[in-house]
Design a protein around this motif. Structure first.
Motif, short mmCIF file in Angstrom:
data_model
loop_
_atom_site.label_atom_id
_atom_site.label_comp_id
_atom_site.label_asym_id
_atom_site.label_seq_id
_atom_site.Cartn_x
_atom_site.Cartn_y
_atom_site.Cartn_z
N THR A 151 -1.15 -3.17 1.78
CA THR A 151 0.18 -2.57 1.63
C THR A 151 1.17 -3.56 1.01
O THR A 151 2.26 -3.16 0.61
N SER A 192 -5.72 5.46 5.26
CA SER A 192 -5.35 4.82 6.51
C SER A 192 -4.12 3.93 6.33
O SER A 192 -3.20 3.93 7.16
N ASP A 193 -4.09 3.18 5.25
CA ASP A 193 -2.96 2.29 4.98
C ASP A 193 -1.67 3.07 4.75
O ASP A 193 -0.60 2.70 5.27
N ALA A 225 2.33 -6.78 7.89
CA ALA A 225 1.20 -5.87 8.02
C ALA A 225 0.03 -6.57 8.71
O ALA A 225 -0.25 -7.74 8.42
N GLU A 247 -9.83 3.79 3.37
CA GLU A 247 -8.92 2.67 3.60
C GLU A 247 -7.52 2.96 3.06
O GLU A 247 -6.51 2.67 3.71
N ASP A 268 -5.82 -5.47 8.80
CA ASP A 268 -6.53 -4.29 8.30
C ASP A 268 -5.66 -3.40 7.42
O ASP A 268 -6.12 -2.36 6.94
N HIS A 269 -4.39 -3.80 7.22
CA HIS A 269 -3.51 -3.04 6.32
C HIS A 269 -2.82 -3.98 5.31
O HIS A 269 -1.74 -3.67 4.81
N TRP A 297 -0.45 4.52 8.00
CA TRP A 297 0.14 3.48 8.86
C TRP A 297 1.55 3.12 8.39
O TRP A 297 2.47 3.01 9.22
#
Length: 260
Positions: A61, A168-169, A54, A165, A57-58, A172
């Motif tokens: 996860t 978004s995660d 990842a 956030e 910014d992720h 993604w």
């Protein structure tokens, strides 16, 4: 959800990362939590490659991956780099091994109310009973470590302060629409409450979850006695908490690390 939460608590306690924000515990249950949405199923949230690299910014996860690694050990008995495909009613995973002796009783349970169930489906439901019961096996630890309070605080923290956030995660990782993730979080705030979780932390609550999940609610007294005996048998078959210790060791050995 609470077994997953308690296990991550232990991992975090043993790590060098201190005072992590509580949203990590919502990431940790996300593969199950997302199925609140009618268009998202467990196969979708569990059938992804393990150890995905990842971007920064992720990085949260990683806690979703922690959940999936725990499930791999529970369902298959080992950790694989890939998601294992296909259903094996004779799996060597902990929950299937512990649930195998329940299969005939589940088939008989369905006969009481004149319903049919295949061997494979009975095997699948036997492992679910073990999963449902395991929270009760470690109930004293869950209370001691405040796992219920933590989970309630975590969902409010994520919804109030980390919604953007988190959505978004999830988008993604899974390709799920952010609006759908927002809906899950909104519903989860009323779903994950201390009152509700404590209400189902007993045998009656677990039986009610099972019968509601599979549309088995009825007034047949023989059925009531049989399902009570079934769940008691499941609880009695788990003599210790070895699964937790073995899982923690296996996940450390495979190289998973928490992120800050």
């Amino acid at each position: 959800m609470l077994t997953h939460t308690y296990l991550l608590q232990q991992i975090m306690s043993a790590s060098d990362i201190k005072n992590s924000d509580p949203d990590i515990y919502i990431y940790n249950i996300a593969p199950d939590l997302l199925t609140i949405h009618p268009d998202i199923n467990a196969n979708q949230t569990h059938s992804i490659k393990r150890f995905i690299e990842a971007p920064s910014d992720h990085k949260r996860t990683a806690y979703i991956m922690f959940h999936l690694l725990v499930d791999d050990l529970a369902h298959y008995g080992n950790i694989s780099m890939q998601c294992q495909e296909g259903f094996d009613p004779h799996s060597s995973g902990y929950t299937y091994l512990k649930g195998s002796h329940l299969i005939d009783s589940i088939i008989d349970l369905y006969k009481i109310i004149d319903k049919d169930i295949s061997y494979n489906e009975a095997a699948y439901r036997s492992h679910l009973i073990i999963e449902m019961i395991y929270d009760l096996v470690i109930l004293s630890h869950i209370h001691k470590d405040g796992s219920i309070d933590l989970l309630e605080d975590a969902i409010h923290f994520t919804f109030d302060r980390r919604e953007k956030e988190f959505c978004s995660d999830i988008s993604w990782l899974y390709g799920i629409e952010k609006s759908d993730v927002q809906l899950v979080l909104k519903n989860a705030v009323s779903y994950i409450t201390k009152e509700r979780l404590e209400r189902i932390m007993n045998m009656e609550g677990r039986i009610r979850l099972f019968t509601d999940k599979f549309g088995l609610r009825n007034s047949n007294s023989m059925f009531a006695e049989a399902i009570q005996a079934l769940f008691q048998d499941a609880l009695s078959s788990i003599e210790n908490e070895d699964f937790l210790q073995q899982t923690a060791v296996a996940i450390r050995n495979c190289g998973w690390l928490p992120t800050d």
